[in-house]
Design a protein around this motif. Structure first.
Motif, PDB file in Angstrom:
ATOM      1  N   TYR A 160      10.472 -10.594  -9.976  1.00  0.00           N
ATOM      2  CA  TYR A 160      10.377  -9.146  -9.772  1.00  0.00           C
ATOM      3  C   TYR A 160      10.044  -8.828  -8.312  1.00  0.00           C
ATOM      4  CZ  TYR A 160       8.671  -4.337 -10.218  1.00  0.00           C
ATOM      5  OH  TYR A 160       8.470  -2.993 -10.053  1.00  0.00           O
ATOM      6  N   ARG A 161       9.111  -9.558  -7.758  1.00  0.00           N
ATOM      7  CA  ARG A 161       8.735  -9.323  -6.356  1.00  0.00           C
ATOM      8  C   ARG A 161       9.854  -9.706  -5.399  1.00  0.00           C
ATOM      9  NH1 ARG A 161       2.285 -10.913  -6.121  1.00  0.00           N
ATOM     10  NH2 ARG A 161       1.646  -9.398  -7.716  1.00  0.00           N
ATOM     11  N   ILE A 162      10.587 -10.742  -5.714  1.00  0.00           N
ATOM     12  CA  ILE A 162      11.775 -11.075  -4.914  1.00  0.00           C
ATOM     13  C   ILE A 162      12.785  -9.934  -5.022  1.00  0.00           C
ATOM     14  CG2 ILE A 162      13.780 -12.621  -4.757  1.00  0.00           C
ATOM     15  CD1 ILE A 162      11.857 -14.915  -5.617  1.00  0.00           C
ATOM     16  N   GLY A 163      12.939  -9.382  -6.226  1.00  0.00           N
ATOM     17  CA  GLY A 163      13.837  -8.241  -6.425  1.00  0.00           C
ATOM     18  C   GLY A 163      13.443  -7.058  -5.566  1.00  0.00           C
ATOM     19  N   ILE A 164      12.151  -6.725  -5.533  1.00  0.00           N
ATOM     20  CA  ILE A 164      11.688  -5.612  -4.701  1.00  0.00           C
ATOM     21  C   ILE A 164      11.945  -5.891  -3.228  1.00  0.00           C
ATOM     22  CG2 ILE A 164       9.613  -4.417  -3.876  1.00  0.00           C
ATOM     23  CD1 ILE A 164       8.589  -4.388  -6.711  1.00  0.00           C
ATOM     24  N   THR A 165      11.731  -7.133  -2.828  1.00  0.00           N
ATOM     25  CA  THR A 165      12.018  -7.513  -1.436  1.00  0.00           C
ATOM     26  C   THR A 165      13.498  -7.338  -1.140  1.00  0.00           C
ATOM     27  OG1 THR A 165      10.177  -9.088  -1.519  1.00  0.00           O
ATOM     28  CG2 THR A 165      11.784  -9.364   0.265  1.00  0.00           C
ATOM     29  N   LEU A 166      14.347  -7.760  -2.080  1.00  0.00           N
ATOM     30  CA  LEU A 166      15.793  -7.596  -1.888  1.00  0.00           C
ATOM     31  C   LEU A 166      16.222  -6.134  -1.921  1.00  0.00           C
ATOM     32  CD1 LEU A 166      17.602 -10.500  -3.766  1.00  0.00           C
ATOM     33  CD2 LEU A 166      17.491 -10.046  -1.321  1.00  0.00           C
ATOM     34  N   VAL A 167      15.501  -5.294  -2.674  1.00  0.00           N
ATOM     35  CA  VAL A 167      15.799  -3.860  -2.648  1.00  0.00           C
ATOM     36  C   VAL A 167      15.657  -3.354  -1.216  1.00  0.00           C
ATOM     37  CG1 VAL A 167      15.014  -1.573  -3.361  1.00  0.00           C
ATOM     38  CG2 VAL A 167      15.154  -3.391  -5.043  1.00  0.00           C
ATOM     39  N   SER A 168      14.559  -3.710  -0.569  1.00  0.00           N
ATOM     40  CA  SER A 168      14.355  -3.237   0.806  1.00  0.00           C
ATOM     41  C   SER A 168      15.420  -3.797   1.736  1.00  0.00           C
ATOM     42  CB  SER A 168      12.954  -3.607   1.308  1.00  0.00           C
ATOM     43  OG  SER A 168      12.799  -5.001   1.445  1.00  0.00           O
TER      44      SER A 168
ATOM     45  N   PHE B  37       5.775  -5.869   1.008  1.00  0.00           N
ATOM     46  CA  PHE B  37       4.695  -6.499   1.767  1.00  0.00           C
ATOM     47  C   PHE B  37       3.378  -6.407   0.993  1.00  0.00           C
ATOM     48  CE2 PHE B  37       1.224  -5.984   4.875  1.00  0.00           C
ATOM     49  CZ  PHE B  37       1.267  -7.248   5.462  1.00  0.00           C
ATOM     50  N   LYS B  38       3.078  -5.230   0.460  1.00  0.00           N
ATOM     51  CA  LYS B  38       1.842  -5.018  -0.304  1.00  0.00           C
ATOM     52  C   LYS B  38       1.868  -5.797  -1.626  1.00  0.00           C
ATOM     53  CE  LYS B  38      -0.668  -2.270   2.164  1.00  0.00           C
ATOM     54  NZ  LYS B  38      -1.939  -2.762   2.684  1.00  0.00           N
ATOM     55  N   LYS B  39       3.027  -5.844  -2.294  1.00  0.00           N
ATOM     56  CA  LYS B  39       3.132  -6.554  -3.572  1.00  0.00           C
ATOM     57  C   LYS B  39       2.838  -8.042  -3.403  1.00  0.00           C
ATOM     58  CE  LYS B  39       4.517  -5.321  -7.199  1.00  0.00           C
ATOM     59  NZ  LYS B  39       3.736  -4.858  -8.377  1.00  0.00           N
ATOM     60  N   TRP B  40       3.346  -8.638  -2.331  1.00  0.00           N
ATOM     61  CA  TRP B  40       3.147 -10.071  -2.138  1.00  0.00           C
ATOM     62  C   TRP B  40       1.695 -10.415  -1.817  1.00  0.00           C
ATOM     63  CZ3 TRP B  40       6.221 -13.523  -4.025  1.00  0.00           C
ATOM     64  CH2 TRP B  40       7.573 -13.236  -4.195  1.00  0.00           C
ATOM     65  N   GLN B  41       0.887  -9.434  -1.448  1.00  0.00           N
ATOM     66  CA  GLN B  41      -0.528  -9.665  -1.174  1.00  0.00           C
ATOM     67  C   GLN B  41      -1.378  -9.642  -2.442  1.00  0.00           C
ATOM     68  OE1 GLN B  41      -1.355  -6.549   1.672  1.00  0.00           O
ATOM     69  NE2 GLN B  41      -0.879  -7.888   3.401  1.00  0.00           N
ATOM     70  N   MET B  42      -0.839  -9.108  -3.537  1.00  0.00           N
ATOM     71  CA  MET B  42      -1.587  -8.961  -4.789  1.00  0.00           C
ATOM     72  C   MET B  42      -1.561 -10.252  -5.601  1.00  0.00           C
ATOM     73  SD  MET B  42      -0.177  -5.260  -6.196  1.00  0.00           S
ATOM     74  CE  MET B  42       0.304  -6.092  -7.666  1.00  0.00           C
ATOM     75  N   PRO B  43      -2.619 -10.462  -6.414  1.00  0.00           N
ATOM     76  CA  PRO B  43      -2.553 -11.558  -7.391  1.00  0.00           C
ATOM     77  C   PRO B  43      -1.457 -11.276  -8.420  1.00  0.00           C
ATOM     78  CG  PRO B  43      -4.795 -10.676  -7.208  1.00  0.00           C
ATOM     79  CD  PRO B  43      -3.906  -9.779  -6.420  1.00  0.00           C
TER      80      PRO B  43
END
Length: 184
Positions: free
Chosen positions: A21-29, A165-171
């Protein structure tokens, strides 16, 4: 949707789904910024504009698939709307490639759902404006105004980049929340 106060123990599938999911959000950007660059190249009549436009749409499709397959939302009706928009966009992308405004519209519905979902967890300025900007982007695609599309997708891409960026900092457990709250 996540509840950061509650820490669920995550199994391997949970961890993988959050990372995807976080990779997906990164790819969205990345994909939205690629669209902005592609359209800027079109405005400048650069010879690589067509290739960049083609590549950016494929990255959008991959980002939609990753987000739609792994989004964590408690309410099944909202989750279904977001997920099925992505899948309808992918089917339309494959079957009706000439109708770019249509499949991009479905893709952007999924991205809008992701933005609204994340706006409940983050107080990122502009995140709640993303759905409006993406709707305007679809209209601009339909009207074929490359210059305005550069601005709209560039702005959305920057907002999603900050979100990523913020998502990847979260647990990882922040994305799952309490498993028993999910409607099946």
């Amino acid at each position: 949707m996540a509840n950061p106060e509650y820490q669920e123990s995550l199994d391997g599938v949970d961890k993988i789904s959050v990372v995807i999911y976080r990779i997906g959000i990164t790819l969205v950007s990345v994909s939205l910024l690629m669209i902005a660059v592609a359209e800027l190249l079109c405005v400048l009549e650069h010879e690589r504009a067509g290739f960049m436009r083609h590549l950016s749409i494929h990255v959008v499709a991959v980002a939609v698939a990753l987000c739609a397959a792994t989004i964590h939302i408690y309410d099944k009706n909202i989750r279904t709307l977001i997920v099925w928009s992505g899948w309808l966009g992918l089917v339309t992308f494959i079957t009706l490639p000439a109708f770019d405004w249509l499949f991009v519209g479905f893709f952007f519905m999924t991205f809008s759902g992701v933005a609204l979902k994340e706006s409940y967890c983050f107080k990122i300025k502009g995140l709640t404006l993303v759905p409006l900007l993406l709707v305007l982007s679809v209209l601009v695609i339909w009207m074929k105004d490359a210059a305005l599309l550069v601005v709209l997708t560039g702005l959305c891409g920057a907002i999603f980049a900050f979100l990523a960026f913020k998502k990847w900092q979260m647990p990882l457990h922040f994305d799952i929340g309490k498993k028993s709250n999910y409607q099946i």
